[in-house]
Design a protein around this motif. Sequence first.
Motif, PDB file in Angstrom:
ATOM      1  N   ALA A 118       0.958  -1.152  -0.030  1.00 41.39           N
ATOM      2  CA  ALA A 118      -0.103   0.169  -0.046  1.00 41.39           C
ATOM      3  C   ALA A 118       0.716   1.244   0.114  1.00 41.39           C
ATOM      4  CB  ALA A 118      -0.864   0.000   1.124  1.00 41.39           C
ATOM      5  N   VAL A 119       0.591   2.061  -0.874  1.00 42.76           N
ATOM      6  CA  VAL A 119       1.537   3.352  -1.076  1.00 42.76           C
ATOM      7  C   VAL A 119       0.782   4.583  -0.914  1.00 42.76           C
ATOM      8  CG1 VAL A 119       3.209   4.563  -2.525  1.00 42.76           C
ATOM      9  CG2 VAL A 119       3.110   1.905  -2.424  1.00 42.76           C
ATOM     10  N   TRP A 120       1.065   5.354  -0.260  1.00 45.98           N
ATOM     11  CA  TRP A 120       0.264   6.958  -0.207  1.00 45.98           C
ATOM     12  C   TRP A 120       0.970   7.746  -1.361  1.00 45.98           C
ATOM     13  CZ3 TRP A 120       0.868  11.834   0.119  1.00 45.98           C
ATOM     14  CH2 TRP A 120      -0.033  12.808   0.515  1.00 45.98           C
ATOM     15  N   SER A 121       0.029   8.448  -1.915  1.00 43.59           N
ATOM     16  CA  SER A 121       0.668   9.483  -3.123  1.00 43.59           C
ATOM     17  C   SER A 121      -0.379  10.820  -2.908  1.00 43.59           C
ATOM     18  CB  SER A 121       0.447   8.775  -4.452  1.00 43.59           C
ATOM     19  OG  SER A 121       0.923   9.741  -5.298  1.00 43.59           O
ATOM     20  N   ALA A 122       0.067  11.790  -3.395  1.00 46.74           N
ATOM     21  CA  ALA A 122      -0.727  12.990  -3.097  1.00 46.74           C
ATOM     22  C   ALA A 122      -1.429  12.949  -4.436  1.00 46.74           C
ATOM     23  CB  ALA A 122       0.304  14.245  -3.288  1.00 46.74           C
ATOM     24  N   HIS A 123      -1.106  12.453  -5.542  1.00 49.09           N
ATOM     25  CA  HIS A 123      -2.152  12.248  -6.764  1.00 49.09           C
ATOM     26  C   HIS A 123      -1.763  10.978  -7.558  1.00 49.09           C
ATOM     27  CE1 HIS A 123       1.925  13.618  -8.347  1.00 49.09           C
ATOM     28  NE2 HIS A 123       1.982  14.442  -7.462  1.00 49.09           N
ATOM     29  N   SER A 124      -2.555  10.479  -8.628  1.00 44.49           N
ATOM     30  CA  SER A 124      -2.519   9.444  -9.256  1.00 44.49           C
ATOM     31  C   SER A 124      -1.017   9.368  -9.982  1.00 44.49           C
ATOM     32  CB  SER A 124      -3.738   9.393 -10.047  1.00 44.49           C
ATOM     33  OG  SER A 124      -4.088  10.405 -10.995  1.00 44.49           O
ATOM     34  N   ASP A 125      -0.778   8.203 -10.414  1.00 41.45           N
ATOM     35  CA  ASP A 125       0.576   8.001 -11.040  1.00 41.45           C
ATOM     36  C   ASP A 125       0.533   6.871 -11.927  1.00 41.45           C
ATOM     37  OD1 ASP A 125       3.191   7.534 -11.745  1.00 41.45           O
ATOM     38  OD2 ASP A 125       3.981   8.222  -9.576  1.00 41.45           O
ATOM     39  N   ARG A 126      -0.032   7.178 -13.337  1.00 46.29           N
ATOM     40  CA  ARG A 126      -0.322   5.774 -14.091  1.00 46.29           C
ATOM     41  C   ARG A 126       1.305   5.087 -14.599  1.00 46.29           C
ATOM     42  NH1 ARG A 126      -1.816   7.475 -19.311  1.00 46.29           N
ATOM     43  NH2 ARG A 126      -0.931   5.536 -19.991  1.00 46.29           N
ATOM     44  N   LYS A 127       2.264   5.919 -14.496  1.00 45.79           N
ATOM     45  CA  LYS A 127       3.660   5.134 -14.704  1.00 45.79           C
ATOM     46  C   LYS A 127       3.817   4.325 -13.713  1.00 45.79           C
ATOM     47  CE  LYS A 127       6.919   7.942 -15.422  1.00 45.79           C
ATOM     48  NZ  LYS A 127       6.870   9.394 -15.539  1.00 45.79           N
ATOM     49  N   PHE A 128       3.409   4.546 -12.304  1.00 44.57           N
ATOM     50  CA  PHE A 128       3.889   3.663 -11.192  1.00 44.57           C
ATOM     51  C   PHE A 128       2.738   2.531 -11.186  1.00 44.57           C
ATOM     52  CE2 PHE A 128       3.288   2.786  -6.462  1.00 44.57           C
ATOM     53  CZ  PHE A 128       4.679   2.311  -6.425  1.00 44.57           C
ATOM     54  N   SER A 129       1.567   2.723 -11.542  1.00 41.89           N
ATOM     55  CA  SER A 129       0.763   1.421 -11.657  1.00 41.89           C
ATOM     56  C   SER A 129       1.246   0.612 -12.601  1.00 41.89           C
ATOM     57  CB  SER A 129      -0.698   2.020 -11.902  1.00 41.89           C
ATOM     58  OG  SER A 129      -1.262   2.966 -11.070  1.00 41.89           O
ATOM     59  N   GLN A 130       1.541   1.269 -13.694  1.00 42.25           N
ATOM     60  CA  GLN A 130       2.079   0.328 -15.031  1.00 42.25           C
ATOM     61  C   GLN A 130       3.178  -0.595 -14.676  1.00 42.25           C
ATOM     62  OE1 GLN A 130       2.144   3.309 -17.924  1.00 42.25           O
ATOM     63  NE2 GLN A 130       0.030   2.648 -18.812  1.00 42.25           N
ATOM     64  N   ARG A 131       4.114   0.283 -13.749  1.00 41.45           N
ATOM     65  CA  ARG A 131       5.445  -0.750 -13.490  1.00 41.45           C
ATOM     66  C   ARG A 131       5.058  -1.706 -12.362  1.00 41.45           C
ATOM     67  NH1 ARG A 131       8.520   3.708 -10.882  1.00 41.45           N
ATOM     68  NH2 ARG A 131       8.874   4.461 -13.005  1.00 41.45           N
ATOM     69  N   LEU A 132       3.978  -1.527 -11.303  1.00 42.59           N
ATOM     70  CA  LEU A 132       3.664  -2.463 -10.621  1.00 42.59           C
ATOM     71  C   LEU A 132       3.141  -3.601 -11.392  1.00 42.59           C
ATOM     72  CD1 LEU A 132       1.921  -0.294  -7.887  1.00 42.59           C
ATOM     73  CD2 LEU A 132       3.876  -1.614  -7.277  1.00 42.59           C
ATOM     74  N   TRP A 133       2.453  -3.230 -12.386  1.00 43.61           N
ATOM     75  CA  TRP A 133       1.582  -4.321 -13.041  1.00 43.61           C
ATOM     76  C   TRP A 133       2.479  -5.208 -13.892  1.00 43.61           C
ATOM     77  CZ3 TRP A 133       0.571  -5.878 -18.122  1.00 43.61           C
ATOM     78  CH2 TRP A 133      -0.272  -6.867 -18.232  1.00 43.61           C
ATOM     79  N   ARG A 134       3.651  -4.432 -14.476  1.00 34.64           N
ATOM     80  CA  ARG A 134       4.595  -5.404 -14.890  1.00 34.64           C
ATOM     81  C   ARG A 134       5.415  -6.080 -14.068  1.00 34.64           C
ATOM     82  NH1 ARG A 134       6.357  -0.348 -17.121  1.00 34.64           N
ATOM     83  NH2 ARG A 134       8.528  -0.542 -15.858  1.00 34.64           N
ATOM     84  N   HIS A 135       5.376  -5.877 -13.089  1.00 34.29           N
ATOM     85  CA  HIS A 135       6.213  -6.755 -12.079  1.00 34.29           C
ATOM     86  C   HIS A 135       5.256  -8.052 -11.603  1.00 34.29           C
ATOM     87  CE1 HIS A 135      10.145  -4.992 -11.691  1.00 34.29           C
ATOM     88  NE2 HIS A 135       9.667  -3.827 -11.805  1.00 34.29           N
ATOM     89  N   GLY A 136       3.897  -8.131 -11.900  1.00 34.82           N
ATOM     90  CA  GLY A 136       3.023  -9.040 -11.620  1.00 34.82           C
ATOM     91  C   GLY A 136       2.289  -8.838 -10.791  1.00 34.82           C
ATOM     92  N   PHE A 137       1.948  -7.456 -10.051  1.00 34.50           N
ATOM     93  CA  PHE A 137       1.148  -7.168  -8.981  1.00 34.50           C
ATOM     94  C   PHE A 137      -0.122  -6.908  -9.947  1.00 34.50           C
ATOM     95  CE2 PHE A 137       4.969  -6.183  -6.808  1.00 34.50           C
ATOM     96  CZ  PHE A 137       4.654  -6.322  -5.609  1.00 34.50           C
TER      97      PHE A 137
END
Length: 231
Positions: free
Chosen positions: A181-200
């Motif tokens: 679980a990660v807190w962020s001040a705003h959405s971050d599509r690159k981060f979501s995609q990176r997590l997805w690429r690592h199988g999350f």
Amino acid sequence: NPHMRPFETLDNSITPGGQRLSLHHRDGDYFIDFDGHELMSTRVHDSETALGKLACTTLRNIKQPRVLIGGLGLGFTLQAALDTLPSHAEVIVAEVFPIIIKWHERHLQSLGVPLNDQRVRVHEGDVGDLLGFDDRDRYQAIVLDTDNGPDATCLSSNASLYDDRGIERIKKSLEPGGVLAVWSAHSDRKFSQRLWRHGFSVKTETVRGHRRKGPQHKIFLATRPKQARRR
């Protein structure tokens, strides 16, 4: 407003990196400033509470879950995690600034953050020190509240938590089925995609900073799958 009490500085400290960390108080509220910018306050904490709660909700039925929290701050994430977790949980909180731990003992007792709860262990240092160990000590949840989000790190050393190597280390440190679980001040599509690429598998929740108003913060909830995704 003549009834507003003055803004009182309780303590100042210079971090090893030369930034100024200070604790302030006014009218029952506490504020932590980092280099003159408000890093966190007791007035805007609903999203930190949500972070701890969302990360630990799925762990209620696990006998002895282990949770790693990056960032103690004013303790709202820890408090919410403890309120959600069973009595035999283990919660390791990594706080990189020792002065913040001292402030809890000296100035912040009124917040009632249970640092002496028998489930809690405080690690003075970087959350990264506690990541990347395979098998030995895996966590059911890893909660990162270290910055303003994956692309807005206060400490440059934290940027390495969110890059490909960092996510791989986090993945290694999580039990299959475990949650990041990660807190962020705003959405971050690159981060979501990176997590997805690592199988999350990834979902984001939008949480208001303060009683359904105030800034909209994002919480990333990324689950390590129980088995590898088929290509």
